[in-house]
Design a protein around this motif. Structure first.
Motif, PDB file in Angstrom:
ATOM      1  N   HIS A  73      -8.288   7.761  15.774  1.00  0.00           N
ATOM      2  CA  HIS A  73      -8.457   7.151  17.202  1.00  0.00           C
ATOM      3  C   HIS A  73      -9.885   7.254  17.593  1.00  0.00           C
ATOM      4  O   HIS A  73     -10.496   6.333  17.805  1.00  0.00           O
ATOM      5  N   ASP A  74     -10.755   8.562  17.324  1.00  0.00           N
ATOM      6  CA  ASP A  74     -12.005   7.705  16.875  1.00  0.00           C
ATOM      7  C   ASP A  74     -12.721   7.206  15.854  1.00  0.00           C
ATOM      8  O   ASP A  74     -13.529   6.113  16.867  1.00  0.00           O
ATOM      9  N   ALA A  75     -12.409   6.811  14.513  1.00  0.00           N
ATOM     10  CA  ALA A  75     -12.675   5.961  14.259  1.00  0.00           C
ATOM     11  C   ALA A  75     -12.403   4.653  14.328  1.00  0.00           C
ATOM     12  O   ALA A  75     -13.093   3.729  14.632  1.00  0.00           O
ATOM     13  N   ALA A  76     -11.127   4.473  14.908  1.00  0.00           N
ATOM     14  CA  ALA A  76     -11.003   3.141  15.840  1.00  0.00           C
ATOM     15  C   ALA A  76     -11.808   2.403  16.477  1.00  0.00           C
ATOM     16  O   ALA A  76     -12.732   1.660  17.073  1.00  0.00           O
ATOM     17  N   THR A  77     -11.589   3.706  17.400  1.00  0.00           N
ATOM     18  CA  THR A  77     -13.314   3.768  18.712  1.00  0.00           C
ATOM     19  C   THR A  77     -14.664   3.134  18.254  1.00  0.00           C
ATOM     20  O   THR A  77     -14.896   2.025  18.693  1.00  0.00           O
ATOM     21  N   LEU A  78     -14.749   3.889  17.323  1.00  0.00           N
ATOM     22  CA  LEU A  78     -16.473   3.143  16.612  1.00  0.00           C
ATOM     23  C   LEU A  78     -16.064   2.525  15.346  1.00  0.00           C
ATOM     24  O   LEU A  78     -17.496   1.700  16.030  1.00  0.00           O
ATOM     25  N   LEU A  79     -15.808   1.830  14.952  1.00  0.00           N
ATOM     26  CA  LEU A  79     -15.320   0.228  14.711  1.00  0.00           C
ATOM     27  C   LEU A  79     -15.027  -0.510  15.522  1.00  0.00           C
ATOM     28  O   LEU A  79     -14.705  -1.540  14.908  1.00  0.00           O
ATOM     29  N   ASN A  80     -14.645  -0.385  16.384  1.00  0.00           N
ATOM     30  CA  ASN A  80     -14.269  -1.230  17.425  1.00  0.00           C
ATOM     31  C   ASN A  80     -12.712  -2.257  16.581  1.00  0.00           C
ATOM     32  O   ASN A  80     -13.105  -3.393  16.587  1.00  0.00           O
ATOM     33  N   SER A  81     -11.533  -1.216  15.905  1.00  0.00           N
ATOM     34  CA  SER A  81     -10.722  -2.144  15.565  1.00  0.00           C
ATOM     35  C   SER A  81      -8.753  -1.408  16.497  1.00  0.00           C
ATOM     36  O   SER A  81      -9.554  -0.387  16.804  1.00  0.00           O
ATOM     37  N   SER A  82      -8.351  -1.917  16.129  1.00  0.00           N
ATOM     38  CA  SER A  82      -6.885  -0.963  16.167  1.00  0.00           C
ATOM     39  C   SER A  82      -6.983   0.301  15.048  1.00  0.00           C
ATOM     40  O   SER A  82      -7.404   0.779  13.591  1.00  0.00           O
ATOM     41  N   ARG A  83      -5.918   1.347  15.484  1.00  0.00           N
ATOM     42  CA  ARG A  83      -5.746   2.211  14.645  1.00  0.00           C
ATOM     43  C   ARG A  83      -5.085   2.050  13.401  1.00  0.00           C
ATOM     44  O   ARG A  83      -5.275   2.492  12.208  1.00  0.00           O
ATOM     45  N   GLN A  84      -4.535   1.204  13.260  1.00  0.00           N
ATOM     46  CA  GLN A  84      -3.303   0.521  12.008  1.00  0.00           C
ATOM     47  C   GLN A  84      -4.785  -0.275  11.251  1.00  0.00           C
ATOM     48  O   GLN A  84      -3.806   0.164   9.947  1.00  0.00           O
ATOM     49  N   THR A  85      -5.631  -0.655  11.698  1.00  0.00           N
ATOM     50  CA  THR A  85      -6.192  -0.975  10.729  1.00  0.00           C
ATOM     51  C   THR A  85      -7.295  -0.096   9.585  1.00  0.00           C
ATOM     52  O   THR A  85      -7.730   0.323   8.751  1.00  0.00           O
ATOM     53  N   ILE A  86      -7.651   1.212  11.011  1.00  0.00           N
ATOM     54  CA  ILE A  86      -8.387   2.491  10.139  1.00  0.00           C
ATOM     55  C   ILE A  86      -7.073   3.263   8.851  1.00  0.00           C
ATOM     56  O   ILE A  86      -7.482   3.436   7.916  1.00  0.00           O
ATOM     57  N   TYR A  87      -5.456   2.440   9.307  1.00  0.00           N
ATOM     58  CA  TYR A  87      -4.777   3.398   8.037  1.00  0.00           C
ATOM     59  C   TYR A  87      -4.948   2.781   7.480  1.00  0.00           C
ATOM     60  O   TYR A  87      -4.490   3.405   5.841  1.00  0.00           O
ATOM     61  N   ASN A  88      -4.988   1.391   7.355  1.00  0.00           N
ATOM     62  CA  ASN A  88      -4.830   0.498   6.016  1.00  0.00           C
ATOM     63  C   ASN A  88      -6.268   0.423   5.561  1.00  0.00           C
ATOM     64  O   ASN A  88      -6.073   0.321   4.233  1.00  0.00           O
TER      65      ASN A  88
ATOM     66  N   GLN B 245      -5.506   4.057   3.204  1.00  0.00           N
ATOM     67  CA  GLN B 245      -4.391   3.234   1.897  1.00  0.00           C
ATOM     68  C   GLN B 245      -5.031   3.042   0.803  1.00  0.00           C
ATOM     69  O   GLN B 245      -4.542   2.968   0.141  1.00  0.00           O
ATOM     70  N   ALA B 246      -5.959   2.371   1.587  1.00  0.00           N
ATOM     71  CA  ALA B 246      -6.779   1.082   0.409  1.00  0.00           C
ATOM     72  C   ALA B 246      -7.703   1.590  -0.036  1.00  0.00           C
ATOM     73  O   ALA B 246      -8.453   1.757  -1.135  1.00  0.00           O
ATOM     74  N   GLU B 247      -8.174   3.084  -0.126  1.00  0.00           N
ATOM     75  CA  GLU B 247      -8.699   3.852  -0.604  1.00  0.00           C
ATOM     76  C   GLU B 247     -10.420   3.792   0.137  1.00  0.00           C
ATOM     77  O   GLU B 247     -11.388   3.881  -0.728  1.00  0.00           O
ATOM     78  N   THR B 248     -11.143   2.867   1.076  1.00  0.00           N
ATOM     79  CA  THR B 248     -11.603   2.599   1.127  1.00  0.00           C
ATOM     80  C   THR B 248     -12.367   3.651   1.984  1.00  0.00           C
ATOM     81  O   THR B 248     -13.740   4.035   1.699  1.00  0.00           O
ATOM     82  N   ILE B 249     -11.991   4.111   3.109  1.00  0.00           N
ATOM     83  CA  ILE B 249     -11.716   5.574   3.987  1.00  0.00           C
ATOM     84  C   ILE B 249     -11.022   6.560   3.362  1.00  0.00           C
ATOM     85  O   ILE B 249     -10.298   7.086   3.204  1.00  0.00           O
ATOM     86  N   PRO B 250     -12.011   7.608   2.920  1.00  0.00           N
ATOM     87  CA  PRO B 250     -10.982   8.599   2.149  1.00  0.00           C
ATOM     88  C   PRO B 250     -10.925   9.709   3.318  1.00  0.00           C
ATOM     89  O   PRO B 250     -11.314   9.726   4.698  1.00  0.00           O
ATOM     90  N   ALA B 251      -9.946  10.132   3.472  1.00  0.00           N
ATOM     91  CA  ALA B 251      -9.504  11.232   4.874  1.00  0.00           C
ATOM     92  C   ALA B 251      -8.746  12.837   4.238  1.00  0.00           C
ATOM     93  O   ALA B 251      -7.618  12.449   3.306  1.00  0.00           O
TER      94      ALA B 251
END
Length: 191
Positions: A74-89, A92-98
């Motif tokens: 949720h914090d990452a989505a707020t910071l990037l001004n995007s949805s949580r689903q975008t962060i999960y995507n 999953q695409a391994e663009t962001i390690p989590a």
């Protein structure tokens, strides 16, 4: 011309029952109308103040998020001004390690978010559609190409898109230059 309408109504301001002479009357009298008007104006000002306060709170929330070392989805989505689903995507695409700490707790390192903008190559923009300026006398309609080379419309559209052949439009017809099509399909001609 006076109205003969008599409607029983409740005053929108004081709540007392009154007899209205029109169908749009909201208040029992002039005093309640003035007070209701002032109340509406006050509500608009209060709403504007709440919006300003919320905007300031959102800025403070982003500053708080920026100071954290580990972020939730949720914090990452707020910071990037995007949805949580975008962060999960992106995860999953391994663009962001989590890391999944528990079933419902995923944490992302703040530096990984920063790395997206500094370490990733820039994705090029999609090419701008080319518009052909060949005179229409030297062009085929798409139907003429299909008939001449005996190909389906899907195949023709795929060839045009894949080879970036520019089209031009006149009315409801699309035209392509004869030179482009003949170069591309000359080997497969049945004539």
């Amino acid at each position: 011309m006076p109205s003969n309408i008599r409607i029983k109504r409740l005053c929108a301001y004081c709540g007392k029952e009154f007899e209205a002479r029109t169908t749009v009357t909201q208040t029992c009298g002039n005093q309640c109308a003035k007070l209701a008007y002032n109340a509406r104006k006050k509500a608009v000002k209060i709403d504007g103040s709440h919006r300003q306060t919320k905007a300031r709170t959102d800025i403070k929330a982003i500053d708080t998020i920026k100071s954290k070392e580990f972020l939730t989805v949720h914090d990452a989505a707020t910071l990037l001004n995007s949805s949580r689903q975008t962060i999960y995507n992106l995860i999953q695409a391994e663009t962001i390690p989590a890391v999944n700490i528990s079933v419902k707790k995923t944490l992302i390192r703040r530096s990984a978010i920063d790395h997206i903008f500094t370490g990733q190559p820039v994705i090029p923009m999609a090419p701008i559609k080319q518009i052909d300026t060949t005179p229409l006398e030297e062009c085929y309609t798409l139907q003429e190409v299909q008939q001449k080379y005996v190909i389906s419309d899907k195949t023709l559209y795929d060839l045009i898109r894949r080879n970036a052949i520019p089209k031009q439009y006149k009315g409801r017809y699309a035209y392509v230059a004869k030179t482009h099509i003949d170069e591309l399909l000359a080997g497969s001609s049945t004539h």
